[in-house]
Enzyme design. Sequence first.
Site, short mmCIF file in Angstrom:
data_model
loop_
_atom_site.label_atom_id
_atom_site.label_comp_id
_atom_site.label_asym_id
_atom_site.label_seq_id
_atom_site.Cartn_x
_atom_site.Cartn_y
_atom_site.Cartn_z
N THR A 19 4.71 16.32 -7.21
CA THR A 19 5.70 15.02 -7.55
C THR A 19 4.52 13.85 -7.26
N GLY A 20 3.62 13.68 -7.62
CA GLY A 20 2.53 12.37 -6.86
C GLY A 20 2.00 12.41 -8.68
N GLN A 21 1.00 11.35 -8.45
CA GLN A 21 0.78 10.73 -10.45
C GLN A 21 -0.47 12.11 -10.92
N ASP A 22 -1.25 12.51 -10.27
CA ASP A 22 -2.02 13.54 -11.18
C ASP A 22 -1.35 15.20 -11.19
N LEU A 87 -3.91 19.12 -5.38
CA LEU A 87 -4.06 17.42 -5.21
C LEU A 87 -3.07 16.92 -4.19
N THR A 134 -12.28 12.21 -3.18
CA THR A 134 -12.89 10.59 -3.13
C THR A 134 -13.90 10.15 -3.33
N GLU A 136 -13.83 7.64 -1.21
CA GLU A 136 -13.26 6.97 0.02
C GLU A 136 -14.73 8.04 0.91
N TYR A 162 -8.47 8.45 6.32
CA TYR A 162 -8.28 9.28 5.28
C TYR A 162 -9.63 9.51 4.48
N LYS A 166 -10.70 13.49 4.33
CA LYS A 166 -11.12 14.04 2.25
C LYS A 166 -12.69 14.48 3.45
N HIS A 192 -8.46 6.28 -9.85
CA HIS A 192 -7.68 6.62 -11.18
C HIS A 192 -6.45 5.57 -11.13
P1 NAP Z 1 -0.27 10.74 -5.02
O1 NAP Z 1 0.36 9.94 -6.40
O2 NAP Z 1 0.20 9.77 -3.54
O3 NAP Z 1 0.63 12.24 -4.53
C1 NAP Z 1 0.41 12.69 -2.97
C2 NAP Z 1 0.58 13.80 -3.45
O4 NAP Z 1 1.24 14.78 -2.40
C3 NAP Z 1 2.97 13.89 -3.74
O5 NAP Z 1 3.08 14.94 -4.09
C4 NAP Z 1 3.19 14.37 -2.59
O6 NAP Z 1 4.81 14.56 -2.53
C5 NAP Z 1 2.08 15.24 -1.70
N1 NAP Z 1 1.91 15.85 -0.42
C6 NAP Z 1 1.85 14.81 0.94
N2 NAP Z 1 1.44 15.30 1.75
C7 NAP Z 1 2.11 16.45 1.66
C8 NAP Z 1 2.56 17.70 2.31
N3 NAP Z 1 1.62 18.05 4.13
N4 NAP Z 1 3.02 18.87 2.13
C9 NAP Z 1 2.83 18.98 0.93
N5 NAP Z 1 2.30 17.63 -0.19
C10 NAP Z 1 2.53 16.38 -0.10
O7 NAP Z 1 -2.18 11.04 -5.41
P2 NAP Z 1 -2.61 10.95 -6.84
O8 NAP Z 1 -3.33 10.01 -7.00
O9 NAP Z 1 -1.56 11.99 -7.96
O10 NAP Z 1 -3.54 11.27 -6.04
C11 NAP Z 1 -3.98 13.34 -5.84
C12 NAP Z 1 -5.03 13.94 -5.05
O11 NAP Z 1 -6.25 13.60 -5.61
C13 NAP Z 1 -4.51 13.40 -3.51
O12 NAP Z 1 -5.43 13.99 -2.91
C14 NAP Z 1 -5.42 11.90 -3.49
O13 NAP Z 1 -6.51 12.25 -2.25
C15 NAP Z 1 -6.85 12.82 -4.53
N6 NAP Z 1 -7.98 11.55 -4.69
C16 NAP Z 1 -6.58 9.96 -5.76
C17 NAP Z 1 -7.61 9.37 -6.30
C18 NAP Z 1 -6.60 8.24 -7.02
O14 NAP Z 1 -7.47 6.96 -7.19
N7 NAP Z 1 -5.34 8.73 -7.42
C19 NAP Z 1 -9.06 9.38 -6.28
C20 NAP Z 1 -9.72 10.12 -5.41
C21 NAP Z 1 -9.24 11.42 -4.91
P3 NAP Z 1 5.96 14.25 -1.57
O15 NAP Z 1 6.51 13.86 -2.26
O16 NAP Z 1 6.01 15.05 -1.02
O17 NAP Z 1 5.15 12.85 -1.17
O1 F7E Z 2 -7.05 -0.33 -2.83
C1 F7E Z 2 -7.03 -3.82 -1.86
C2 F7E Z 2 -7.38 -3.08 -0.76
O2 F7E Z 2 -4.76 0.92 -2.33
C3 F7E Z 2 -7.94 -0.62 -3.53
C4 F7E Z 2 -6.48 6.17 -3.27
O3 F7E Z 2 -5.53 6.33 -4.54
O4 F7E Z 2 -8.39 5.40 -4.61
C5 F7E Z 2 -7.18 5.02 -3.72
O5 F7E Z 2 -7.58 3.90 -2.35
C6 F7E Z 2 -8.20 -2.50 -3.16
C7 F7E Z 2 -8.42 -2.20 -1.71
O6 F7E Z 2 -6.45 1.96 -3.36
C8 F7E Z 2 -3.93 -4.83 -1.52
O7 F7E Z 2 -8.35 -3.23 0.28
C9 F7E Z 2 -6.04 -5.57 -1.55
O8 F7E Z 2 -10.00 -2.83 -1.39
O9 F7E Z 2 -4.99 0.29 -4.45
P1 F7E Z 2 -5.70 0.83 -2.83
P2 F7E Z 2 -7.68 2.43 -2.80
O10 F7E Z 2 -7.71 2.51 -1.53
O11 F7E Z 2 -8.99 2.25 -3.33
C10 F7E Z 2 -9.05 6.49 -3.54
C11 F7E Z 2 -10.14 6.51 -4.53
C12 F7E Z 2 -8.37 7.03 -3.42
O12 F7E Z 2 -9.11 8.28 -2.95
C13 F7E Z 2 -7.38 7.37 -2.96
O13 F7E Z 2 -6.28 8.34 -2.53
O14 F7E Z 2 -7.34 -3.29 -3.06
N1 F7E Z 2 -6.04 -4.43 -1.53
N2 F7E Z 2 -4.34 -6.21 -1.39
C14 F7E Z 2 -4.57 -3.75 -1.34
N3 F7E Z 2 -3.98 -2.68 -1.58
C15 F7E Z 2 -2.50 -2.02 -1.58
N4 F7E Z 2 -2.86 -0.91 -1.79
N5 F7E Z 2 -2.11 -3.58 -1.20
C16 F7E Z 2 -2.65 -4.61 -1.15
O15 F7E Z 2 -1.51 -5.68 -1.32
#
Ligand code: NAP
Ligand code: F7E
Length: 342
Positions: A19-22, A87, A134, A136, A162, A166, A192
Amino acid sequence: MIDGGTMVDGRRALITGITGQDGAHLAELLHAKGYDVYGLIRGQNNPRREAVEREFPFVTLIEGDLTDPTSLVRAVETSDPAELYNLAAISHVGYSFKNPTLTADVTGKGVLNVLEAVRVTGRVEQTKVYQASTSEMFGGLDYNRPGDGYDEESLFHPRSPYGVAKLYGHWIAKNYRESYGMFVSCGILFNHEGERRGQEFVTRKITHAVARIKLGLQPHIELGDLWPKRDWGYAGDYVEGMWRMLQHPEADDFVLATGETHSIEEFLTLAFGAVGIDDWRPYVKQNPAFMRPAEVDILLGNPAKAENVLGWRRAVDFPGLVSRMVDHDLAEQARIAGTNVA
Ligand code: NAP
Ligand code: F7E
């Protein structure tokens, strides 16, 4: 897209986090390649279930939760996957500070539960696993100077619950690779984004608000710190990299990034500029509620290994990403409001 024409009819893939973005981008990609796609969905009444069923009718949903090992065993047995993309996670850094224990259970120990489900069902040799690691896990400039960007050898110093969770997932995945010979590849992905990004993340929060401000539907946006820099790419490009990792003959770790870093202020300039607003400052208020107890100041990735070994390339650049997201949100908000966008 290398191998864009390769079809793998009938190969089975299980995606957690469907259900998430990826999950959405990956389901689309794998379906186009001929996979039978299964998705793990949690909760007895997940509000996103209907949208997934409507948009991806080809995905077979299996109920389960990363914190429930029995459900993961059942999901693996039912889908019998050649490829498992893990994911699912609590993925919001700010939320992880407020819910650190839950984050450890889902984002950290949940990875162990997935790996164990593969191992105890006797699929070590037949199921390849992708683990969503990640950027992070790196700490930012104060801890770990990236030079020309963090790569697979850079030191880790996570700055949030987080990031710490991770890092556990990353190391337990590598441990299963080394201990059991399991094919587990870790993608160390930098931020992304795109039109499917949750509105709790800063890029989508901004483009959604820019569209509404332009249409007169909201007066301003409230944000936290504006100085942090991120290496922002397009999610559609990154799921292609995940898939390539599992097609490579050996399990390994790979950074996916653009090799560019930009501040939130730069994102604001491009996003407001895309709707003809040259100065964003009158529309942005800072609210400490959106600031974090510890911040990662700058993230910059070096994708050389993925480019050289996997032939992966990102296609969308930073201005292209911002305009794509603004265009999408403007059209969507105009449709909801019943307005025409010229
Ligand atoms: P996202 O949109 O937040 O999606 C997270 C997914 O995890 C949702 O489908 C959510 O389902 C599911 N989930 C949460 N808790 C769960 C649980 N207890 N059991 C089963 N499913 C659960 O994240 P994303 O951006 O697609 O990212 C995908 C993965 O890549 C994540 O692991 C994230 O940490 C990692 N990542 C993301 C980024 C990025 O920039 N997007 C970068 C690096 C790594 P529900 O609908 O039930 O909430
Ligand atoms: O924040 C600043 C915040 O929440 C980016 C996740 O996908 O990428 C993501 O994590 C920056 C940070 O992403 C707001 O403090 C300012 O410096 O969009 P973000 P993130 O924290 O970089 C990594 C790679 C992952 O793995 C994670 O799953 O933006 N910021 N003002 C804010 N951030 C949010 N969310 N909201 C604000 O109002």
